[in-house]
Design a protein around this motif. Sequence first.
Motif, PDB file in Angstrom:
ATOM      1  N   ASN A 154     -22.337   7.611 -10.687  1.00 48.50           N
ATOM      2  CA  ASN A 154     -21.778   8.284 -11.739  1.00 48.50           C
ATOM      3  C   ASN A 154     -20.427   8.193 -11.518  1.00 48.50           C
ATOM      4  OD1 ASN A 154     -24.055   9.331 -12.904  1.00 48.50           O
ATOM      5  ND2 ASN A 154     -24.262  11.091 -11.620  1.00 48.50           N
ATOM      6  N   SER A 155     -19.696   8.276 -10.351  1.00 45.37           N
ATOM      7  CA  SER A 155     -18.169   8.296 -10.160  1.00 45.37           C
ATOM      8  C   SER A 155     -17.915   7.900  -8.814  1.00 45.37           C
ATOM      9  CB  SER A 155     -17.752   9.395 -10.794  1.00 45.37           C
ATOM     10  OG  SER A 155     -18.098  10.613  -9.814  1.00 45.37           O
ATOM     11  N   VAL A 156     -16.756   7.543  -8.533  1.00 46.79           N
ATOM     12  CA  VAL A 156     -16.231   7.423  -7.108  1.00 46.79           C
ATOM     13  C   VAL A 156     -15.514   8.837  -7.031  1.00 46.79           C
ATOM     14  CG1 VAL A 156     -14.607   6.166  -5.554  1.00 46.79           C
ATOM     15  CG2 VAL A 156     -15.871   4.881  -7.417  1.00 46.79           C
ATOM     16  N   ASP A 157     -16.237   9.533  -6.041  1.00 39.24           N
ATOM     17  CA  ASP A 157     -15.703  10.920  -5.614  1.00 39.24           C
ATOM     18  C   ASP A 157     -14.416  10.984  -4.890  1.00 39.24           C
ATOM     19  OD1 ASP A 157     -17.422  12.181  -7.507  1.00 39.24           O
ATOM     20  OD2 ASP A 157     -18.584  12.999  -5.623  1.00 39.24           O
ATOM     21  N   SER A 158     -14.262   9.815  -4.043  1.00 41.11           N
ATOM     22  CA  SER A 158     -12.982   9.636  -3.189  1.00 41.11           C
ATOM     23  C   SER A 158     -13.056   8.214  -2.650  1.00 41.11           C
ATOM     24  CB  SER A 158     -12.991  10.518  -2.085  1.00 41.11           C
ATOM     25  OG  SER A 158     -14.285  10.124  -0.941  1.00 41.11           O
ATOM     26  N   LEU A 159     -11.622   7.956  -2.680  1.00 46.33           N
ATOM     27  CA  LEU A 159     -11.351   6.528  -2.335  1.00 46.33           C
ATOM     28  C   LEU A 159      -9.922   6.458  -1.521  1.00 46.33           C
ATOM     29  CD1 LEU A 159     -11.561   3.557  -2.220  1.00 46.33           C
ATOM     30  CD2 LEU A 159     -10.450   3.223  -4.677  1.00 46.33           C
ATOM     31  N   SER A 160     -10.231   5.989  -0.184  1.00 50.62           N
ATOM     32  CA  SER A 160      -8.897   5.865   0.787  1.00 50.62           C
ATOM     33  C   SER A 160      -8.754   4.640   1.207  1.00 50.62           C
ATOM     34  CB  SER A 160      -9.376   7.050   1.788  1.00 50.62           C
ATOM     35  OG  SER A 160      -8.115   6.953   2.711  1.00 50.62           O
ATOM     36  N   ILE A 161      -7.541   4.189   1.340  1.00 52.37           N
ATOM     37  CA  ILE A 161      -7.110   2.856   1.499  1.00 52.37           C
ATOM     38  C   ILE A 161      -6.014   3.083   2.651  1.00 52.37           C
ATOM     39  CG2 ILE A 161      -6.467   0.635   1.125  1.00 52.37           C
ATOM     40  CD1 ILE A 161      -7.644   1.180  -1.866  1.00 52.37           C
ATOM     41  N   GLN A 162      -6.013   2.674   3.720  1.00 50.99           N
ATOM     42  CA  GLN A 162      -5.114   2.694   4.631  1.00 50.99           C
ATOM     43  C   GLN A 162      -4.722   1.297   5.230  1.00 50.99           C
ATOM     44  OE1 GLN A 162      -7.281   5.205   7.513  1.00 50.99           O
ATOM     45  NE2 GLN A 162      -5.237   6.292   7.606  1.00 50.99           N
ATOM     46  N   LYS A 163      -3.300   0.974   5.414  1.00 49.28           N
ATOM     47  CA  LYS A 163      -2.597  -0.046   6.135  1.00 49.28           C
ATOM     48  C   LYS A 163      -2.092   0.283   7.216  1.00 49.28           C
ATOM     49  CE  LYS A 163       0.161  -4.095   5.073  1.00 49.28           C
ATOM     50  NZ  LYS A 163       1.442  -4.870   3.898  1.00 49.28           N
ATOM     51  N   LEU A 164      -2.684  -0.306   8.458  1.00 52.11           N
ATOM     52  CA  LEU A 164      -2.053   0.014   9.793  1.00 52.11           C
ATOM     53  C   LEU A 164      -1.395  -1.010  10.620  1.00 52.11           C
ATOM     54  CD1 LEU A 164      -5.021   2.228  11.336  1.00 52.11           C
ATOM     55  CD2 LEU A 164      -3.148   2.933   9.679  1.00 52.11           C
ATOM     56  N   SER A 165      -0.254  -0.779  11.067  1.00 51.12           N
ATOM     57  CA  SER A 165       0.439  -2.015  11.631  1.00 51.12           C
ATOM     58  C   SER A 165      -0.002  -1.843  13.202  1.00 51.12           C
ATOM     59  CB  SER A 165       2.056  -1.751  11.719  1.00 51.12           C
ATOM     60  OG  SER A 165       2.233  -0.289  12.007  1.00 51.12           O
ATOM     61  N   CYS A 166       0.326  -2.799  13.947  1.00 52.07           N
ATOM     62  CA  CYS A 166      -0.203  -3.003  15.575  1.00 52.07           C
ATOM     63  C   CYS A 166       0.050  -1.744  16.190  1.00 52.07           C
ATOM     64  CB  CYS A 166       0.475  -3.966  16.206  1.00 52.07           C
ATOM     65  SG  CYS A 166      -0.365  -4.299  17.676  1.00 52.07           S
ATOM     66  N   ASN A 224       0.862  -1.243  -0.111  1.00 54.12           N
ATOM     67  CA  ASN A 224       0.147  -0.079   0.050  1.00 54.12           C
ATOM     68  C   ASN A 224       0.820   1.206  -0.073  1.00 54.12           C
ATOM     69  OD1 ASN A 224      -2.856   0.977  -0.134  1.00 54.12           O
ATOM     70  ND2 ASN A 224      -2.433   1.877   1.867  1.00 54.12           N
ATOM     71  N   VAL A 225       1.984   1.185  -0.816  1.00 51.76           N
ATOM     72  CA  VAL A 225       2.676   2.447  -0.833  1.00 51.76           C
ATOM     73  C   VAL A 225       1.943   3.477  -1.638  1.00 51.76           C
ATOM     74  CG1 VAL A 225       5.133   3.300  -1.487  1.00 51.76           C
ATOM     75  CG2 VAL A 225       5.119   1.021  -0.366  1.00 51.76           C
ATOM     76  N   ASP A 226       1.726   4.727  -1.174  1.00 50.92           N
ATOM     77  CA  ASP A 226       0.835   5.324  -1.897  1.00 50.92           C
ATOM     78  C   ASP A 226       1.728   6.050  -3.310  1.00 50.92           C
ATOM     79  OD1 ASP A 226      -0.496   7.982  -2.680  1.00 50.92           O
ATOM     80  OD2 ASP A 226      -1.489   7.483  -0.767  1.00 50.92           O
ATOM     81  N   ASP A 227       1.017   6.075  -4.332  1.00 59.79           N
ATOM     82  CA  ASP A 227       1.481   6.321  -5.680  1.00 59.79           C
ATOM     83  C   ASP A 227       1.435   8.144  -5.868  1.00 59.79           C
ATOM     84  OD1 ASP A 227      -1.099   6.993  -6.037  1.00 59.79           O
ATOM     85  OD2 ASP A 227      -1.481   5.533  -7.806  1.00 59.79           O
ATOM     86  N   GLY A 228       0.954   8.953  -4.805  1.00 63.04           N
ATOM     87  CA  GLY A 228       0.845  10.156  -4.988  1.00 63.04           C
ATOM     88  C   GLY A 228      -0.369  10.724  -4.962  1.00 63.04           C
ATOM     89  N   SER A 229      -1.525   9.552  -5.135  1.00 59.47           N
ATOM     90  CA  SER A 229      -2.968  10.103  -5.098  1.00 59.47           C
ATOM     91  C   SER A 229      -3.462  10.477  -3.812  1.00 59.47           C
ATOM     92  CB  SER A 229      -3.569   9.224  -6.012  1.00 59.47           C
ATOM     93  OG  SER A 229      -3.694   7.931  -5.160  1.00 59.47           O
ATOM     94  N   GLY A 230      -2.736  10.083  -2.815  1.00 61.08           N
ATOM     95  CA  GLY A 230      -3.265  10.150  -1.277  1.00 61.08           C
ATOM     96  C   GLY A 230      -4.428   8.923  -1.093  1.00 61.08           C
ATOM     97  N   SER A 231      -4.586   8.065  -2.003  1.00 62.12           N
ATOM     98  CA  SER A 231      -5.608   7.162  -1.597  1.00 62.12           C
ATOM     99  C   SER A 231      -5.205   5.546  -1.570  1.00 62.12           C
ATOM    100  CB  SER A 231      -6.681   7.108  -2.824  1.00 62.12           C
ATOM    101  OG  SER A 231      -6.125   6.658  -4.013  1.00 62.12           O
ATOM    102  N   GLY A 232      -3.684   5.430  -1.325  1.00 62.42           N
ATOM    103  CA  GLY A 232      -3.223   3.952  -1.488  1.00 62.42           C
ATOM    104  C   GLY A 232      -2.584   3.764  -2.623  1.00 62.42           C
ATOM    105  N   SER A 233      -1.938   2.628  -2.668  1.00 63.56           N
ATOM    106  CA  SER A 233      -1.272   1.912  -3.710  1.00 63.56           C
ATOM    107  C   SER A 233      -2.293   1.805  -4.797  1.00 63.56           C
ATOM    108  CB  SER A 233      -0.575   0.797  -3.432  1.00 63.56           C
ATOM    109  OG  SER A 233      -1.391  -0.292  -3.451  1.00 63.56           O
ATOM    110  N   ALA A 234      -1.568   1.680  -6.072  1.00 66.63           N
ATOM    111  CA  ALA A 234      -2.442   1.568  -7.431  1.00 66.63           C
ATOM    112  C   ALA A 234      -3.015   0.359  -7.367  1.00 66.63           C
ATOM    113  CB  ALA A 234      -1.558   1.585  -8.349  1.00 66.63           C
ATOM    114  N   VAL A 235      -2.283  -0.706  -6.885  1.00 69.31           N
ATOM    115  CA  VAL A 235      -2.911  -2.032  -6.904  1.00 69.31           C
ATOM    116  C   VAL A 235      -4.148  -2.098  -5.904  1.00 69.31           C
ATOM    117  CG1 VAL A 235      -2.370  -4.524  -6.198  1.00 69.31           C
ATOM    118  CG2 VAL A 235      -0.668  -3.049  -7.272  1.00 69.31           C
ATOM    119  N   ASN A 236      -3.805  -1.489  -4.647  1.00 63.82           N
ATOM    120  CA  ASN A 236      -5.005  -1.712  -3.810  1.00 63.82           C
ATOM    121  C   ASN A 236      -6.304  -0.987  -4.396  1.00 63.82           C
ATOM    122  OD1 ASN A 236      -4.034  -3.437  -1.871  1.00 63.82           O
ATOM    123  ND2 ASN A 236      -3.216  -1.977  -0.654  1.00 63.82           N
TER     124      ASN A 236
END
Length: 423
Positions: A89-101, A61-73
């Motif tokens: 119509n569209s996805v206005d925002s998409l956020s993906i976070q990966k959190l460690s313990c 989940n290394v961010d690609d610069g979009s602020g919403s997580g990796s391109a894969v995720n």
Amino acid sequence: MKSPISKQKGHAAILFTIMIPGLFGLFSLATDGARMMQDKARLEDGLEVASLAVAAHNDDNVDDGSGSGSAVNQAIASAYIAQYMSDMNSVDSLSIQKLSCDQIPDCVSGLAAGEPRFFEFRVAATTAHDTWFSGDLKSFDENYTVSGQSNARKYQNSAVDVVFVSDFSGSMGDPWSGGSQDKYEDLVDVIETVTDELQKFNDLVNADDNTVAFVGFNNYVRLIDGNGSGATCFVDQLEYNRRGNIGYRRTVNRVFIEKQGCVTSGTYNAVIEDILPTTNFTSFNNKIDDFSPAGYTSSAQGLIRGAQLANLGTNPRRLVVILSDGNDLGSTNGVNNSTISSTLYGSSYNLCDKIRDDLDAQTAANGDPVTSKIAVIGFDYNVSGNTALQDCAGVDNVFEAQNKSEILNKILELISEEIGHLK
């Protein structure tokens, strides 16, 4: 004179005409309101499945610069959202976070209470939709948005045999920016923390227990029974033909045959030895505390011995983790170690495929089929440039760690398999 009833004729029609816009507004509001509620429920269902899929894929989940997580995720989550939200119509925002313990209060407090560590994936999105009727009324908007979020956690759900194949060449004795000690000392600390987590699983009522094994390598590996009589010495894991040249095919075919014969030159003064699979983590950690690095680097030596120790495991899951701070250096029998590893790992001989195929063909002690994995964690260098190890483990199983914490988290992620919903 007209009767009172006659005077009322036409009033009902006028009243009905006046009420039509209001009734239509109520109808529109009820219809679009119901759609909004349905769309929100569908989005939450889609995000629930998306979070599980993202957790199962376990991308960094290394961010690609979009602020919403990796391109894969993003691609995984977007695909599930599109399946569930057919009228958007569209996805206005998409956020993906990966959190460690250490980023999750529940996990931190759980560790203090002796509970197992976990990782968490959070997927949130907002989708845009057109209204059906409200756009015809000036008092209502022509579109609306719905938002939702879902989380999934990864735990360990079954016992695993872990083999640490650890670089103990001379460079591991250097300090680095990723920790406060020399690299090998930080690595030993990481391994000890991993065993603490594995012990928590073993302390539960389980049919099987996790085991750990260790192989330290530089130019060679040091075996506790190197000459077959109990002596501890460095042993070459390669096979040779009658002319004294490396027999690559023979080396691959006999990868699980334990080698003997002490090597006296090119070993330097590294203090290492192999540790067979064990559930006695205290003894294991006491031994690796005394190890120290020296010499050059031959990952093939460590991997071959690591495969032999994985072959001694009893659990259905076998995980071989290669930990190194650099490319192969030095030579064996006059051949560069980098050439040896790239030849063995490449398509001509496929050493790593041989290891995985043979392990996966086995049946564990509990009767389940064995599933094996070879993973590589590189630190303090650009492991993505090590094409030999990428050929061996596969690009998806080669990871780069910037510091001690990232090494720990990546190992624990590799061990974690179970995916569960948040309550």
